[in-house]
Design a protein around this motif. Sequence first.
Motif, PDB file in Angstrom:
ATOM      1  N   TYR A  88       0.867  -1.179   0.000  1.00  0.00           N
ATOM      2  CA  TYR A  88       0.000   0.000   0.000  1.00  0.00           C
ATOM      3  C   TYR A  88       0.902   1.226   0.000  1.00  0.00           C
ATOM      4  CZ  TYR A  88      -4.029  -2.949   1.045  1.00  0.00           C
ATOM      5  OH  TYR A  88      -5.029  -3.897   0.985  1.00  0.00           O
ATOM      6  N   ARG A  89       0.994   1.901  -1.108  1.00  0.00           N
ATOM      7  CA  ARG A  89       1.916   3.026  -1.249  1.00  0.00           C
ATOM      8  C   ARG A  89       1.220   4.315  -0.827  1.00  0.00           C
ATOM      9  NH1 ARG A  89       6.634   2.173  -5.451  1.00  0.00           N
ATOM     10  NH2 ARG A  89       6.957  -0.051  -5.142  1.00  0.00           N
ATOM     11  N   GLU A  90       1.084   4.442   0.472  1.00  0.00           N
ATOM     12  CA  GLU A  90       0.439   5.621   1.045  1.00  0.00           C
ATOM     13  C   GLU A  90       0.724   5.682   2.535  1.00  0.00           C
ATOM     14  OE1 GLU A  90      -3.904   5.389   1.426  1.00  0.00           O
ATOM     15  OE2 GLU A  90      -3.796   3.375   0.538  1.00  0.00           O
ATOM     16  N   THR A  91       0.449   6.822   3.112  1.00  0.00           N
ATOM     17  CA  THR A  91       0.544   7.008   4.556  1.00  0.00           C
ATOM     18  C   THR A  91      -0.785   6.630   5.199  1.00  0.00           C
ATOM     19  OG1 THR A  91       2.235   8.726   4.498  1.00  0.00           O
ATOM     20  CG2 THR A  91       0.734   8.769   6.365  1.00  0.00           C
ATOM     21  N   MET A  92      -0.739   5.964   6.344  1.00  0.00           N
ATOM     22  CA  MET A  92      -1.943   5.685   7.120  1.00  0.00           C
ATOM     23  C   MET A  92      -2.039   6.734   8.223  1.00  0.00           C
ATOM     24  SD  MET A  92      -3.049   2.252   9.263  1.00  0.00           S
ATOM     25  CE  MET A  92      -3.008   1.179   7.836  1.00  0.00           C
ATOM     26  N   LEU A  93      -2.811   7.771   7.994  1.00  0.00           N
ATOM     27  CA  LEU A  93      -2.868   8.926   8.895  1.00  0.00           C
ATOM     28  C   LEU A  93      -4.175   8.949   9.673  1.00  0.00           C
ATOM     29  CD1 LEU A  93      -1.920  11.668   9.992  1.00  0.00           C
ATOM     30  CD2 LEU A  93      -2.880  12.721   7.924  1.00  0.00           C
TER      31      LEU A  93
END
Length: 484
Positions: A88-93
């Motif tokens: 998953y190429r994203e930040t988990m914010l």
Amino acid sequence: MQPFSLLYYCKQQTASRLIYCCLLLIWLLINPQIISSTDAATWYVNNKTGSDNNNGISENTAVATISRAITLAGRSDILELANTGIPYRETMLFRNLGGRPDRPFVVEGNGAVLSGLKAIDVAKWEKVKEGLFVFPLDKTPYGNPFLVSRGKRIPQAKSLDLLQTGEHYWDRSGNKIYFLCAAGKQPADYELEATLRISGFTLTSASYIVCRNLTSEFFSNDGFNIHGDCRGIRLENVIARHNGDDGISIHESGGLIVQNAYVHDNFFGIQDVNASRSVYNGVLAERNQIGVSLVGGYHSLVDCQIRNSIQKEIDIAGANPGHLIGAEYNPLCKTILFAHNVSLFGNGNQTGLSIRNGATAIIERSVISDSQTGLMVDSNSVCHMSQTAIIDCQMTLKSTSQNIYFDYNYYTTGQISWQNSLYQAGQFSDYVTASKEDTNSHVGPLKVGVDGIVELPPGSEITKTKWKLGPSAPFTSTFTSDNP
């Protein structure tokens, strides 16, 4: 039954029933957890078959991105990631979203991977001269960004003038990346990616969250980054690897529990700061520049193994974080470490455990081995060490502090520096006489197994005692096969 539906029902009833229904309505209103106990939702994410146009309420209608699922989620919900084999190429914010003490928000990673990598557009590389190329950026991300080729970090030069073949130099002030290719090659031959996302699992004033079975890698800053008023955070069975700064880090006065984790090939494996509180059980940290760095707060390491760090295994130091009210008067900011059943394997690095700038460490039933200096305590700091073995260190211990307690320990022969007086390998009794410490400690041959257990020599005097040296049980980790 919802309260307003109940009220409509009550209007249709007799007087006695109306009184009963009104009392029930009042009870439900003052006990809202009863009303909402079934309201928790599970949101499904699948980056292979999902779509952000889906509703996300089932595996068949999963959304594609974590960010979309978080916008749909409410308090104390569940986020279920599909492990598709694709990162998953994203930040988990999470910002101001979490759960309650009795019902935390749950992130179930199922072994999925968060990645901070972004592909480099080969068309944007500009040739400077033969073999040397430059890539212009809109901006440089916070932290310590770097280039990656086919999943492997590319060596980084300290300056453009020192750049060698196969290395890159990240010009942060100029927002440029320089890369020196091997003869006959161009950047397109390397399948280059860069750590252009800042942090992975990221919390900002979000409390009561459980995250489990998740890997966070290749972010320019931290793999797991916790900021602000974050209480009741729990990480279980997580991996933090190849991040530019910290694998795991908690700030301000937040609270964190980590149960079973593997942090490797970051700059700091763990770095907790300010007035934070953290508890680590069953953590394996290896091949970081510094295994564990603690600068402010209270921290516990139990049944952990820190090994093969480039500089230091554990470094703790007192702090004065200016952004916290009254920090200069807060004893928690001076840093307190409780270490029990911990093994530190230095492999020739600088220091096993360093205690600086007014910090306090309590070390019990632990092992420090194969560092140049096993234990270092400066004049402003406090150390209480017992039932601990320091093995095969050139400088067994070095202390200028008057506020220490050393006893019932076991050392192999090595130098000891006490109050700036140096005692050679054969002068242990002189050190004991001068320091009044270690009166019940022993010096002699000693080995430690890979599991952290100290192997006592046959017939050793210490085998007659009832206490054990080092961890009370072998260190085990379910992550030892992880080696990407």
